[in-house]
Design a protein around this motif. Structure first.
Motif, PDB file in Angstrom:
ATOM      1  N   GLU A  36      -1.101  42.613  11.829  1.00 11.64           N
ATOM      2  CA  GLU A  36      -2.056  43.661  11.498  1.00 11.64           C
ATOM      3  C   GLU A  36      -2.842  44.120  12.718  1.00 11.64           C
ATOM      4  OE1 GLU A  36      -4.501  42.200   8.377  1.00 11.64           O
ATOM      5  OE2 GLU A  36      -2.877  42.139   6.885  1.00 11.64           O
ATOM      6  N   SER A  37      -3.046  43.218  13.660  1.00  9.50           N
ATOM      7  CA  SER A  37      -3.799  43.567  14.870  1.00  9.50           C
ATOM      8  C   SER A  37      -2.924  44.158  15.957  1.00  9.50           C
ATOM      9  CB  SER A  37      -4.524  42.331  15.411  1.00  9.50           C
ATOM     10  OG  SER A  37      -3.595  41.288  15.699  1.00  9.50           O
ATOM     11  N   GLY A  38      -1.649  44.358  15.655  1.00  7.01           N
ATOM     12  CA  GLY A  38      -0.741  44.943  16.639  1.00  7.01           C
ATOM     13  C   GLY A  38       0.227  43.912  17.196  1.00  7.01           C
ATOM     14  N   PHE A  39       0.719  44.194  18.368  1.00  9.81           N
ATOM     15  CA  PHE A  39       1.713  43.347  19.023  1.00  9.81           C
ATOM     16  C   PHE A  39       0.985  42.433  20.013  1.00  9.81           C
ATOM     17  CE2 PHE A  39       5.138  42.599  22.195  1.00  9.81           C
ATOM     18  CZ  PHE A  39       6.127  42.127  21.342  1.00  9.81           C
ATOM     19  N   THR A  40       0.986  41.134  19.737  1.00  8.20           N
ATOM     20  CA  THR A  40       0.287  40.177  20.588  1.00  8.20           C
ATOM     21  C   THR A  40       1.279  39.269  21.286  1.00  8.20           C
ATOM     22  OG1 THR A  40       0.043  38.588  18.774  1.00  8.20           O
ATOM     23  CG2 THR A  40      -1.727  40.213  19.087  1.00  8.20           C
ATOM     24  N   VAL A  41       0.963  38.883  22.516  1.00 19.46           N
ATOM     25  CA  VAL A  41       1.835  38.018  23.313  1.00 19.46           C
ATOM     26  C   VAL A  41       0.994  36.899  23.917  1.00 19.46           C
ATOM     27  CG1 VAL A  41       3.512  37.908  25.191  1.00 19.46           C
ATOM     28  CG2 VAL A  41       3.263  40.023  23.875  1.00 19.46           C
ATOM     29  N   GLN A  42       1.467  35.674  23.800  1.00 19.40           N
ATOM     30  CA  GLN A  42       0.743  34.539  24.360  1.00 19.40           C
ATOM     31  C   GLN A  42       1.727  33.513  24.898  1.00 19.40           C
ATOM     32  OE1 GLN A  42      -1.355  32.277  21.351  1.00 19.40           O
ATOM     33  NE2 GLN A  42       0.280  32.556  19.859  1.00 19.40           N
ATOM     34  N   PRO A  43       1.340  32.773  25.939  1.00 21.61           N
ATOM     35  CA  PRO A  43       2.238  31.727  26.448  1.00 21.61           C
ATOM     36  C   PRO A  43       2.316  30.563  25.473  1.00 21.61           C
ATOM     37  CG  PRO A  43       0.135  31.665  27.599  1.00 21.61           C
ATOM     38  CD  PRO A  43       0.106  32.889  26.728  1.00 21.61           C
ATOM     39  N   LEU A  44       3.520  30.055  25.272  1.00 24.30           N
ATOM     40  CA  LEU A  44       3.725  28.922  24.382  1.00 24.30           C
ATOM     41  C   LEU A  44       3.779  27.607  25.152  1.00 24.30           C
ATOM     42  CD1 LEU A  44       4.152  28.765  21.270  1.00 24.30           C
ATOM     43  CD2 LEU A  44       6.583  28.522  21.745  1.00 24.30           C
ATOM     44  N   THR A  45       4.257  27.683  26.391  1.00 26.76           N
ATOM     45  CA  THR A  45       4.325  26.504  27.253  1.00 26.76           C
ATOM     46  C   THR A  45       3.757  26.862  28.617  1.00 26.76           C
ATOM     47  OG1 THR A  45       6.505  27.005  28.220  1.00 26.76           O
ATOM     48  CG2 THR A  45       6.474  25.824  26.107  1.00 26.76           C
ATOM     49  N   ASP A  46       3.617  25.857  29.469  1.00 35.00           N
ATOM     50  CA  ASP A  46       3.223  26.142  30.844  1.00 35.00           C
ATOM     51  C   ASP A  46       4.449  26.589  31.634  1.00 35.00           C
ATOM     52  OD1 ASP A  46       4.720  23.883  31.590  1.00 35.00           O
ATOM     53  OD2 ASP A  46       2.972  22.576  31.584  1.00 35.00           O
ATOM     54  N   LYS A  47       4.282  26.835  32.897  1.00 34.97           N
ATOM     55  CA  LYS A  47       5.388  27.309  33.727  1.00 34.97           C
ATOM     56  C   LYS A  47       5.700  26.363  34.876  1.00 34.97           C
ATOM     57  CE  LYS A  47       2.122  30.321  36.212  1.00 34.97           C
ATOM     58  NZ  LYS A  47       1.800  31.711  36.580  1.00 34.97           N
ATOM     59  N   SER A  48       5.265  25.121  34.733  1.00 34.68           N
ATOM     60  CA  SER A  48       5.442  24.166  35.827  1.00 34.68           C
ATOM     61  C   SER A  48       6.730  23.371  35.719  1.00 34.68           C
ATOM     62  CB  SER A  48       4.252  23.198  35.868  1.00 34.68           C
ATOM     63  OG  SER A  48       4.181  22.449  34.664  1.00 34.68           O
ATOM     64  N   ALA A  49       7.484  23.571  34.608  1.00 39.06           N
ATOM     65  CA  ALA A  49       8.707  22.801  34.397  1.00 39.06           C
ATOM     66  C   ALA A  49       9.721  23.653  33.652  1.00 39.06           C
ATOM     67  CB  ALA A  49       8.393  21.524  33.614  1.00 39.06           C
ATOM     68  N   TYR A  50      10.835  23.045  33.324  1.00 42.82           N
ATOM     69  CA  TYR A  50      11.883  23.711  32.552  1.00 42.82           C
ATOM     70  C   TYR A  50      11.491  23.703  31.076  1.00 42.82           C
ATOM     71  CZ  TYR A  50      16.564  24.502  30.542  1.00 42.82           C
ATOM     72  OH  TYR A  50      17.630  24.982  29.829  1.00 42.82           O
ATOM     73  N   ASN A  51      11.163  24.874  30.544  1.00 42.01           N
ATOM     74  CA  ASN A  51      10.880  25.057  29.121  1.00 42.01           C
ATOM     75  C   ASN A  51      11.816  26.161  28.637  1.00 42.01           C
ATOM     76  OD1 ASN A  51       8.183  23.441  28.687  1.00 42.01           O
ATOM     77  ND2 ASN A  51       7.874  24.617  30.565  1.00 42.01           N
ATOM     78  N   ASN A  52      12.710  25.841  27.716  1.00 42.12           N
ATOM     79  CA  ASN A  52      13.781  26.797  27.447  1.00 42.12           C
ATOM     80  C   ASN A  52      14.330  26.632  26.030  1.00 42.12           C
ATOM     81  OD1 ASN A  52      15.830  28.760  28.135  1.00 42.12           O
ATOM     82  ND2 ASN A  52      15.575  28.106  30.256  1.00 42.12           N
ATOM     83  N   GLN A  53      15.322  27.443  25.697  1.00 40.50           N
ATOM     84  CA  GLN A  53      16.098  27.371  24.464  1.00 40.50           C
ATOM     85  C   GLN A  53      15.245  27.443  23.197  1.00 40.50           C
ATOM     86  OE1 GLN A  53      18.082  23.640  25.399  1.00 40.50           O
ATOM     87  NE2 GLN A  53      19.864  24.790  26.024  1.00 40.50           N
ATOM     88  N   PRO A  54      14.374  28.445  23.074  1.00 39.44           N
ATOM     89  CA  PRO A  54      13.543  28.536  21.864  1.00 39.44           C
ATOM     90  C   PRO A  54      14.350  28.898  20.629  1.00 39.44           C
ATOM     91  CG  PRO A  54      13.286  30.520  23.190  1.00 39.44           C
ATOM     92  CD  PRO A  54      14.131  29.574  24.006  1.00 39.44           C
ATOM     93  N   LEU A  55      13.941  28.352  19.506  1.00 37.09           N
ATOM     94  CA  LEU A  55      14.517  28.661  18.205  1.00 37.09           C
ATOM     95  C   LEU A  55      13.368  28.768  17.205  1.00 37.09           C
ATOM     96  CD1 LEU A  55      16.923  28.904  16.180  1.00 37.09           C
ATOM     97  CD2 LEU A  55      16.742  26.417  15.899  1.00 37.09           C
ATOM     98  N   ILE A  56      13.152  29.958  16.642  1.00 34.06           N
ATOM     99  CA  ILE A  56      12.057  30.168  15.704  1.00 34.06           C
ATOM    100  C   ILE A  56      12.508  29.899  14.270  1.00 34.06           C
ATOM    101  CG2 ILE A  56      10.403  31.831  14.788  1.00 34.06           C
ATOM    102  CD1 ILE A  56      10.311  33.233  17.350  1.00 34.06           C
TER     103      ILE A  56
END
Length: 287
Positions: A36-56
């Protein structure tokens, strides 16, 4: 708890590992949501390591994360929960696990495990921690990715020269080679009862689908050679990233390409993985 994505089970990474790596490429997972507030984007993990392969899924975002064990890097599977914004290590084992996927036949997840021998096989990790983990297939290897379909069907990315797409069922009986020289992204569209993948034909990359009912492969449209990943947004529309912009195509009108989102404000490099589910998009930004 483990309710799967309706349109597709997207398995989004391709790392061939036969030994534990000392360093992995850094990457960050972001979560974009339409509300309702529009399109929001936020970091889910930090960027200091390998964070990958998301599945919602309904419950949250499953993903693969680099952890350090006795001074060496490996990967475990994590779940970010929507209800309390927590991150839980689901595996926490000496082995590396990749490609978390909802297992439709028992409560838990199926995953690619790099075993002590270096072999990559498909395993089941139960939700109930009092139960033991187990191999799903003893004889099918080396597995890079997988996705479950109707009944007990499954398609597998089998590492080789070239990599091949193989179809079987939970019994693992006589896997059938569907295509060769395939890409890393596999999905199942339950509404159409088709499996999707990319593969190279005469030097061109195609988005294609396989029907187990008709035992046939259909090419839908060409893709830029740099595209490695995609996600189903609904029964008809596929999304993929080019640099840090996301485009969509309807497989019924494949010649039309639309810019869906420009995410350069959040990722100034390349978006390398995508997973979409009911208005939410998890994407990976390479670092």
């Amino acid at each position: 708890m483990y309710k799967a994505i309706n349109n597709a089970l997207v398995v989004c990474s391709f790392i061939i590992l036969t030994h534990v790596q000392a360093a992995m490429p850094k990457s960050q997972i972001w979560l974009a949501q339409e509300g309702e507030s529009g399109f929001t984007v936020q970091p889910l993990t930090d960027k200091s390591a390998y964070n990958n392969q998301p599945l919602i899924t309904d419950d949250g975002v499953y993903y693969t994360k680099e952890v350090e064990v006795q001074g060496q890097s490996q990967t475990d599977l994590f779940l970010y929960r929507f209800d309390d914004n927590s991150h839980t290590n689901l595996t926490n084992t000496p082995e590396s696990e990749y490609s978390p996927t909802i297992f439709p036949h028992k409560k838990g997840i199926s995953t690619i495990v790099v075993e002590k021998s270096g072999e990559q096989r498909l395993w089941f990790y139960p939700e109930d921690k009092s139960q033991s983990t187990s191999r799903i297939f003893e004889h099918i290897k080396p597995v890079g990715y997988h996705v479950w379909g109707k009944n007990e069907e499954v398609i597998l990315f089998i590492l080789g020269q070239p990599h091949s797409l193989q179809f079987t069922n939970l019994s693992g009986h006589l896997p059938k080679v569907v295509a060769k020289d395939i890409g890393r992204s596999l999905a199942y569209n339950s509404a159409r009862d088709i499996y999707s993948f990319t593969y190279m034909v005469d030097g061109e990359q195609w988005f294609a689908t396989y029907s187990s009912q008709h035992n046939s492969v259909r090419k839908h449209f060409r893709l830029p050679s740099t595209i490695r990943d995609y996600t189903w947004m609904n029964d008809n529309v596929v999304a993929y990233a080019l640099d840090n912009k996301i485009y969509t195509r309807d497989i019924d009108t494949p010649k039309s390409v639309s810019l869906w989102r420009n995410l350069q404000d959040y990722c100034d490099t390349n978006i390398t993985r995508l997973s979409y589910y009911e208005g939410s998009l998890a994407f990976v930004c390479a670092r």
